[in-house]
Design an enzyme around this catalytic site. Structure first.
Site, short mmCIF file in Angstrom:
data_model
loop_
_atom_site.label_atom_id
_atom_site.label_comp_id
_atom_site.label_asym_id
_atom_site.label_seq_id
_atom_site.Cartn_x
_atom_site.Cartn_y
_atom_site.Cartn_z
N LYS A 127 0.87 -1.18 0.00
CA LYS A 127 0.00 0.00 0.00
C LYS A 127 0.90 1.22 0.00
O LYS A 127 2.06 1.15 0.40
CB LYS A 127 -0.88 0.02 1.26
CG LYS A 127 -2.15 0.80 1.08
CD LYS A 127 -3.21 0.00 0.33
CE LYS A 127 -4.50 0.76 0.15
NZ LYS A 127 -5.60 -0.09 -0.29
P1 NAD Z 1 -12.93 7.72 -2.63
O1 NAD Z 1 -11.91 8.74 -2.37
O2 NAD Z 1 -13.39 7.47 -4.01
O3 NAD Z 1 -14.24 8.00 -1.73
C1 NAD Z 1 -14.21 8.16 -0.34
C2 NAD Z 1 -15.59 8.60 0.10
O4 NAD Z 1 -15.63 8.65 1.53
C3 NAD Z 1 -15.98 10.00 -0.39
O5 NAD Z 1 -17.36 10.00 -0.69
C4 NAD Z 1 -15.71 10.88 0.83
O6 NAD Z 1 -16.49 12.06 0.82
C5 NAD Z 1 -16.09 9.93 1.94
N1 NAD Z 1 -15.48 10.24 3.21
C6 NAD Z 1 -14.22 10.63 3.47
N2 NAD Z 1 -14.05 10.82 4.78
C7 NAD Z 1 -15.21 10.52 5.35
C8 NAD Z 1 -15.66 10.51 6.69
N3 NAD Z 1 -14.86 10.87 7.68
N4 NAD Z 1 -16.93 10.12 6.93
C9 NAD Z 1 -17.74 9.76 5.91
N5 NAD Z 1 -17.38 9.76 4.62
C10 NAD Z 1 -16.12 10.13 4.36
O7 NAD Z 1 -12.34 6.37 -1.99
P2 NAD Z 1 -12.72 4.87 -2.34
O8 NAD Z 1 -11.79 4.40 -3.38
O9 NAD Z 1 -14.19 4.75 -2.53
O10 NAD Z 1 -12.30 4.13 -0.99
C11 NAD Z 1 -13.17 4.03 0.14
C12 NAD Z 1 -12.71 2.85 0.99
O11 NAD Z 1 -12.74 1.66 0.21
C13 NAD Z 1 -11.30 2.96 1.55
O12 NAD Z 1 -11.25 2.31 2.80
C14 NAD Z 1 -10.48 2.18 0.53
O13 NAD Z 1 -9.27 1.70 1.07
C15 NAD Z 1 -11.45 1.06 0.24
N6 NAD Z 1 -11.21 0.34 -1.03
C16 NAD Z 1 -11.20 1.00 -2.22
C17 NAD Z 1 -11.01 0.27 -3.39
C18 NAD Z 1 -11.06 0.90 -4.76
O14 NAD Z 1 -11.06 0.16 -5.75
N7 NAD Z 1 -11.16 2.20 -4.89
C19 NAD Z 1 -10.81 -1.11 -3.33
C20 NAD Z 1 -10.84 -1.74 -2.10
C21 NAD Z 1 -11.05 -1.01 -0.96
#
Ligand code: NAD
Length: 428
Positions: A118
């Site tokens: 990561k």
């Molecule tokens: P992103 O940046 O696209 O979206 C994050 C979202 O969370 C946004 O809507 C933001 O406004 C919201 N957010 C941020 N802080 C917040 C808070 N304190 N309370 C509530 N909402 C909040 O990110 P993402 O890619 O969707 O990732 C989200 C989670 O999923 C993370 O834990 C990431 O590690 C995990 N993840 C992502 C992927 C991927 O393919 N993008 C894959 C596996 C896991």
């Protein structure tokens, strides 16, 4: 550096639980149940490599800011390291270490030939212009090429990074190599070797496992309400696909707050509204809720899809959902996990629930290496096979040990990495 130099690094604010301690506790529980040899346990509960970089970025006003970033490889036994890059003001080395360990188990659980890694930079990208974000990304990419490469370590998008950021990383590595290296990152735009189905893959995986979990718990999707925290890549696509699968999406939120309508929110209209306003709050026909309140709403299914440490020992006693599907990484602390388990609430763990992203990233990398691209229908069908197989293997372990799904998933994943380590032996 003659221009104004300002450090942009911040220390992590007080966090309820250190994610690295959570990750190690989760591993320890599995190692204990597997009766794992002490020296093997010592190897697997630490990260293999951690790179800390500090680098200057020229701001649009001519000044320089110094940023701090990390790339951590937890394990490389089953293949190249794989894991996203996060841009967030609260990134810390311990957070990145935890996320890298979770990537190792996730890849092992869905049985794709990767180890775990990561990366992250301590930055609030909203404070940067597009040009500043590009310069920061390119310099960070250059700093971590010590570790990153198509055969060694392949980044992907995570919080606040997207296909454009991946394109800049791919271009930087390619320019420094003198030829195009598409397989160095996944989650790229399709124009440069990205895969069909990758943008939706994590949300699609969340939906597939939510349906499987409903079957196991004898819950009917058509009469189940869902609250989703986070409306980014994972949250918004989970909302769309879960709605299409028949679930009623009763609440969603982003960093600015949440919205609730027990009768259901029209996700297509909400996406249009968010496109115009940049937020979900204020959407017609919904009442406002805070992010904390959203977690405790009277819904059937809760999908935390934002950040770590959202379900804690403090709020776990008040969670009303019967099923939690972890779209985010590490949203539930180990103490909260124990409380939810004792209350009969089923948690589909992150290492399975959000594994759709890395699975289609793997397909993207395979397509890039072969320069041969697949149809979206083929990608989605393969994804579903892998997710359902891993779901069933997790359930078999959980049922035979009468333990939580998380521990069941860890038993599958950790034993795969342990067996690979043993068969490779110790070098030299
Ligand atoms: P992103 O940046 O696209 O979206 C994050 C979202 O969370 C946004 O809507 C933001 O406004 C919201 N957010 C941020 N802080 C917040 C808070 N304190 N309370 C509530 N909402 C909040 O990110 P993402 O890619 O969707 O990732 C989200 C989670 O999923 C993370 O834990 C990431 O590690 C995990 N993840 C992502 C992927 C991927 O393919 N993008 C894959 C596996 C896991």
């Amino acid at each position: 550096m003659t221009a104004t130099t300002e450090t942009a690094t911040k220390t992590h604010p007080a966090i309820v639980t250190n994610p690295w301690e959570s990750a190690q506790r989760q591993f320890d529980a599995a190692a204990e149940l597997l009766n794992m040899d002490k020296s093997l346990r010592a190897v697997l509960r630490e990260v293999r490599r951690e790179l800390v970089v500090r680098f200057p970025v020229r701001m649009d006003n001519g000044s320089l800011k110094i940023y701090e970033g990390y790339r951590v490889q937890h394990n490389l036994t089953r293949g190249p390291a794989k894991g996203g890059i996060r841009f967030h003001p609260n990134v810390s080395l311990d957070e990145v270490k935890a996320l890298s360990m979770w990537m190792t188990w996730k890849c092992a659980l869905v049985n794709i030939p990767y180890g775990g890694a990561k990366g992250g930079v301590i930055v609030d990208p909203q404070e940067l212009s597009m040009r500043e974000l590009e310069r920061l990304t390119r310099r960070f990419a250059s700093e971590i090429t010590l570790l990153v490469g198509p055969e060694s370590d392949i980044p992907a998008p995570d919080v606040n990074t997207n296909a454009q950021v991946m394109a800049w990383i791919m271009d930087t590595v390619s320019m420094e190599s003198g030829y195009s290296v598409p397989a160095v990152v996944t989650g790229k735009p399709q124009e440069i070797g990205g895969s069909e189905g990758r943008p939706a893959a994590t949300g699609r995986g969340v939906t597939i496992v939510a349906l499987q979990a409903c079957k196991r718990l004898k819950m009917d999707p058509a009469s189940s309400t869902v609250a989703i925290q986070g409306f980014g890549n994972v949250g918004s696509i989970s909302a769309q696909l879960m709605e299409q699968a028949g679930f009623r999406i009763a609440a969603v939120s982003d960093v600015y707050g949440g919205i609730y309508n027990p009768a259901g929110i029209d996700i297509a209209k909400l996406l249009e509204y968010r496109e115009e306003t940049g937020k979900v709050t204020g959407f017609e026909g919904t009442e406002p809720v805070t992010n904390e309140e959203l977690l405790e709403l009277p819904v059937d299914i809760l999908v935390p899809a934002a950040l770590e440490n959202q379900l804690t020992s403090e709020n776990a006693p008040r969670i009303k959902a019967k099923l939690v599907v972890e779209g985010a990484n590490g949203p539930t602390t180990p103490d909260a996990d124990a409380i939810l388990e004792s209350r009969g609430i089923t948690v589909v763990p992150d290492i399975l629930a959000n594994a759709g992203g890395v699975t289609v990233s793997y397909f993207e990398w395979v397509q890039d290496l072969q320069s041969f691209f697949w149809e979206e229908s083929e990608i989605n069908a393969r994804l579903e096979n892998i997710m359902v197989k891993a779901f069933n293997q997790m359930c078999e372990q959980a049922d035979s040990h009468s333990c939580s799904l998380r521990l069941g998933a860890y038993l599958v994943a950790v034993s795969r990495v342990a067996q690979a380590t043993q068969v490779r032996g110790i070098y030299p």
